[in-house]
Design a protein around this motif. Sequence first.
Motif, PDB file in Angstrom:
ATOM      1  N   PHE A   7      47.928  39.417  34.555  1.00 55.85           N
ATOM      2  CA  PHE A   7      46.799  38.552  34.887  1.00 55.85           C
ATOM      3  C   PHE A   7      47.216  37.389  35.792  1.00 55.85           C
ATOM      4  CE2 PHE A   7      44.517  34.601  33.787  1.00 55.85           C
ATOM      5  CZ  PHE A   7      43.274  34.917  34.320  1.00 55.85           C
ATOM      6  N   PRO A  10      48.223  38.274  39.820  1.00 56.59           N
ATOM      7  CA  PRO A  10      47.079  38.391  40.739  1.00 56.59           C
ATOM      8  C   PRO A  10      46.311  37.079  40.913  1.00 56.59           C
ATOM      9  CG  PRO A  10      47.084  40.235  39.233  1.00 56.59           C
ATOM     10  CD  PRO A  10      48.127  39.276  38.754  1.00 56.59           C
ATOM     11  N   LEU A  11      46.229  36.287  39.837  1.00 63.43           N
ATOM     12  CA  LEU A  11      45.546  35.003  39.942  1.00 63.43           C
ATOM     13  C   LEU A  11      46.260  34.094  40.934  1.00 63.43           C
ATOM     14  CD1 LEU A  11      43.247  33.207  38.860  1.00 63.43           C
ATOM     15  CD2 LEU A  11      44.840  32.413  37.106  1.00 63.43           C
ATOM     16  N   LEU A  14      45.698  35.377  44.507  1.00 64.90           N
ATOM     17  CA  LEU A  14      44.349  35.062  44.988  1.00 64.90           C
ATOM     18  C   LEU A  14      44.232  33.588  45.371  1.00 64.90           C
ATOM     19  CD1 LEU A  14      42.153  37.134  42.510  1.00 64.90           C
ATOM     20  CD2 LEU A  14      42.478  37.565  44.943  1.00 64.90           C
ATOM     21  N   ALA A  32      41.083  38.392  38.906  1.00 67.48           N
ATOM     22  CA  ALA A  32      42.427  38.531  38.336  1.00 67.48           C
ATOM     23  C   ALA A  32      42.368  39.277  37.002  1.00 67.48           C
ATOM     24  CB  ALA A  32      43.078  37.175  38.160  1.00 67.48           C
TER      25      ALA A  32
END
Length: 92
Positions: A7, A10-11, A14, A32
């Motif tokens: 998690f 990807p957060l 981004l 995410a």
Amino acid sequence: MLRLLAFLVPLAILWFFFPIFREFWWLAAIFAALIGTSISMLFLRRPLTEASAAIVERREARASTGQEDADAEDAVVDGESETRADETRDEK
């Protein structure tokens, strides 16, 4: 731990590489979470299966122990009720 990383990575990507997600942080969190769920389902299936199997084994062990206790209690209660029935027959 691995699911949390699936998690957070990807957060972070981004937020750092797509400036629009800095303003709409909640949208980045949603994306995410979706990406992390997908990664988790694809690559972390075996740990999930192993954890599930361990939980099932523990529950079965508890259930069998509980059933043995219940059987022992039933035997004691049945023995007492038979003794009481014999005593009442003797009194008559």
